[in-house]
Design a protein around this motif. Structure first.
Motif, short mmCIF file in Angstrom:
data_model
loop_
_atom_site.label_atom_id
_atom_site.label_comp_id
_atom_site.label_asym_id
_atom_site.label_seq_id
_atom_site.Cartn_x
_atom_site.Cartn_y
_atom_site.Cartn_z
N MET A 63 36.48 -6.50 -22.21
CA MET A 63 36.88 -5.17 -21.59
C MET A 63 36.63 -4.27 -23.16
O MET A 63 36.87 -4.77 -23.52
N PHE A 65 37.47 -0.80 -25.03
CA PHE A 65 37.93 -0.15 -24.73
C PHE A 65 37.14 1.24 -25.78
O PHE A 65 37.28 0.84 -27.23
N SER A 99 33.44 1.27 -15.60
CA SER A 99 33.97 2.13 -16.55
C SER A 99 35.16 3.31 -15.38
O SER A 99 34.78 3.16 -14.47
N GLU A 112 37.97 2.06 -20.76
CA GLU A 112 37.56 0.94 -20.31
C GLU A 112 36.51 0.77 -19.34
O GLU A 112 36.00 1.22 -18.68
#
Length: 123
Positions: A63, A65, A99, A112
């Protein structure tokens, strides 16, 4: 804690054919947009094993950010994901698998982005 403090990594983004302006006649101008040193944070979300008759593979889901002001599309590619000491965290080129925006009480807090590896950096 401030979001800026949490975005401890850096990456490079490549977005093909992004609209960057208009001509004097109102026609859109498209250009490939490359941004370096984009603040981000990379986290390993899930790691699991997949076994078949040929052996066992370890698969990971990562992931990324991003700050709320970062723009990206489904075609954006992420690469060169490094920490502040310039150590490589994720090798290769990754695309957006999924996303979702994460909202605070009043506004967008961060993005994210689930990553999917498509190739190595050198090919």
């Amino acid at each position: 804690m401030s979001l800026r403090r949490l975005l401890i990594h850096r990456c490079t983004t490549f977005t093909p054919g992004q609209k960057v302006g208009e001509t004097e006649y109102g026609k859109p101008i498209y250009k490939d947009v490359v941004k370096t040193d984009v603040p981000c944070r990379s986290d390993l979300v899930r790691q699991f094993k997949s076994s078949d008759t040929y052996g066992t593979d370890v698969l990971t889901t990562n992931m990324l950010f991003l700050a709320p002001n970062e723009t990206f599309t489904e075609q954006t590619r992420f690469s060169d994901i490094r920490d502040k000491d310039n150590n490589v965290l994720l090798e290769g080129i990754h695309i957006v698998e999924d996303s979702k925006p994460a909202y605070g009480r009043k506004r967008l807090h961060h993005h994210e982005v689930s990553l999917k590896k498509v190739s190595d950096s050198n090919g």
